[in-house]
Design a protein around this motif. Structure first.
Motif, PDB file in Angstrom:
ATOM      1  N   ALA A 198       2.464  41.677  24.909  1.00  0.00           N
ATOM      2  CA  ALA A 198       3.280  42.677  24.211  1.00  0.00           C
ATOM      3  C   ALA A 198       4.762  42.500  24.525  1.00  0.00           C
ATOM      4  CB  ALA A 198       2.820  44.083  24.580  1.00  0.00           C
ATOM      5  N   ALA A 199       5.095  42.259  25.790  1.00  0.00           N
ATOM      6  CA  ALA A 199       6.497  42.090  26.176  1.00  0.00           C
ATOM      7  C   ALA A 199       7.097  40.839  25.546  1.00  0.00           C
ATOM      8  CB  ALA A 199       6.615  42.027  27.699  1.00  0.00           C
ATOM      9  N   LEU A 200       6.326  39.759  25.506  1.00  0.00           N
ATOM     10  CA  LEU A 200       6.830  38.539  24.875  1.00  0.00           C
ATOM     11  C   LEU A 200       7.019  38.740  23.381  1.00  0.00           C
ATOM     12  CD1 LEU A 200       4.752  35.856  26.792  1.00  0.00           C
ATOM     13  CD2 LEU A 200       7.209  36.247  26.970  1.00  0.00           C
ATOM     14  N   ARG A 201       6.067  39.386  22.728  1.00  0.00           N
ATOM     15  CA  ARG A 201       6.179  39.612  21.282  1.00  0.00           C
ATOM     16  C   ARG A 201       7.326  40.559  20.938  1.00  0.00           C
ATOM     17  NH1 ARG A 201      -0.172  40.330  20.752  1.00  0.00           N
ATOM     18  NH2 ARG A 201      -0.724  38.130  20.645  1.00  0.00           N
ATOM     19  N   ALA A 202       7.698  41.416  21.873  1.00  0.00           N
ATOM     20  CA  ALA A 202       8.803  42.352  21.637  1.00  0.00           C
ATOM     21  C   ALA A 202      10.174  41.663  21.700  1.00  0.00           C
ATOM     22  CB  ALA A 202       8.750  43.489  22.657  1.00  0.00           C
ATOM     23  N   ASP A 203      10.228  40.490  22.298  1.00  0.00           N
ATOM     24  CA  ASP A 203      11.497  39.754  22.389  1.00  0.00           C
ATOM     25  C   ASP A 203      11.858  39.236  20.999  1.00  0.00           C
ATOM     26  OD1 ASP A 203      13.090  37.081  22.786  1.00  0.00           O
ATOM     27  OD2 ASP A 203      13.307  38.220  24.652  1.00  0.00           O
ATOM     28  N   PRO A 204      13.092  39.461  20.541  1.00  0.00           N
ATOM     29  CA  PRO A 204      13.472  39.039  19.180  1.00  0.00           C
ATOM     30  C   PRO A 204      13.442  37.535  18.951  1.00  0.00           C
ATOM     31  CG  PRO A 204      15.372  39.926  20.359  1.00  0.00           C
ATOM     32  CD  PRO A 204      14.179  40.161  21.221  1.00  0.00           C
ATOM     33  N   GLY A 205      13.508  36.729  20.016  1.00  0.00           N
ATOM     34  CA  GLY A 205      13.479  35.288  19.861  1.00  0.00           C
ATOM     35  C   GLY A 205      12.089  34.702  19.775  1.00  0.00           C
ATOM     36  N   ILE A 206      11.075  35.519  20.034  1.00  0.00           N
ATOM     37  CA  ILE A 206       9.699  35.028  20.066  1.00  0.00           C
ATOM     38  C   ILE A 206       8.954  35.540  18.834  1.00  0.00           C
ATOM     39  CG2 ILE A 206       7.514  35.128  21.340  1.00  0.00           C
ATOM     40  CD1 ILE A 206       9.244  35.298  23.904  1.00  0.00           C
ATOM     41  N   ARG A 207       8.329  34.624  18.114  1.00  0.00           N
ATOM     42  CA  ARG A 207       7.607  34.981  16.889  1.00  0.00           C
ATOM     43  C   ARG A 207       6.132  35.229  17.125  1.00  0.00           C
ATOM     44  NH1 ARG A 207      10.237  33.261  12.077  1.00  0.00           N
ATOM     45  NH2 ARG A 207       8.564  34.452  11.138  1.00  0.00           N
ATOM     46  N   TRP A 208       5.487  34.398  17.981  1.00  0.00           N
ATOM     47  CA  TRP A 208       4.052  34.509  18.224  1.00  0.00           C
ATOM     48  C   TRP A 208       3.744  34.206  19.679  1.00  0.00           C
ATOM     49  CZ3 TRP A 208       5.896  31.170  14.350  1.00  0.00           C
ATOM     50  CH2 TRP A 208       5.761  31.653  13.047  1.00  0.00           C
ATOM     51  N   THR A 209       2.600  34.699  20.128  1.00  0.00           N
ATOM     52  CA  THR A 209       2.086  34.292  21.432  1.00  0.00           C
ATOM     53  C   THR A 209       0.619  33.908  21.278  1.00  0.00           C
ATOM     54  OG1 THR A 209       1.402  36.522  22.101  1.00  0.00           O
ATOM     55  CG2 THR A 209       3.616  35.827  22.742  1.00  0.00           C
ATOM     56  N   LEU A 210       0.197  33.016  22.121  1.00  0.00           N
ATOM     57  CA  LEU A 210      -1.192  32.565  22.161  1.00  0.00           C
ATOM     58  C   LEU A 210      -1.697  32.696  23.581  1.00  0.00           C
ATOM     59  CD1 LEU A 210      -0.734  29.213  20.223  1.00  0.00           C
ATOM     60  CD2 LEU A 210      -1.541  31.357  19.289  1.00  0.00           C
TER      61      LEU A 210
END
Length: 96
Positions: free
Chosen positions: A84-96
């Protein structure tokens, strides 16, 4: 504190075992400086990023970048908070 190497699954087909070490991958625009942002975000959550585990790879065209790191995680809630924290960053589009 328990040694992660000593932790064995109760059932082999049970999926994620906590605490444990997990890899997470974030994908975003090449200029988003993900090599620094991903470990910074995870560390900010109190998660331990394993030194030397960072791998990065540019897309074929060079417009996007993927960054993978391994981190230790005490429980499922922290694992979900990491995504959730990574996805909330504006520079990050997706996480796996």
């Amino acid at each position: 504190m328990r040694d992660l190497d000593d932790i064995k699954p109760e059932r082999p087909d049970q999926g994620f075992q906590f605490p444990g070490a997990f890899e997470i991958t974030a994908l975003g625009r090449a200029e988003a400086d993900l090599e620094h942002r991903v470990p910074e975000i995870l560390s900010g959550l109190g998660l331990n990023v394993i030194l030397g585990s960072l791998r990065s790879r540019p897309s074929r065209e060079g417009n996007y970048h993927s960054v993978s790191v391994t981190f230790t995680c005490p429980d499922r809630e922290s694992y979900e908070a990491a995504h959730a924290a990574l996805r909330a960053d504006p520079g990050i589009r997706w996480t796996l």
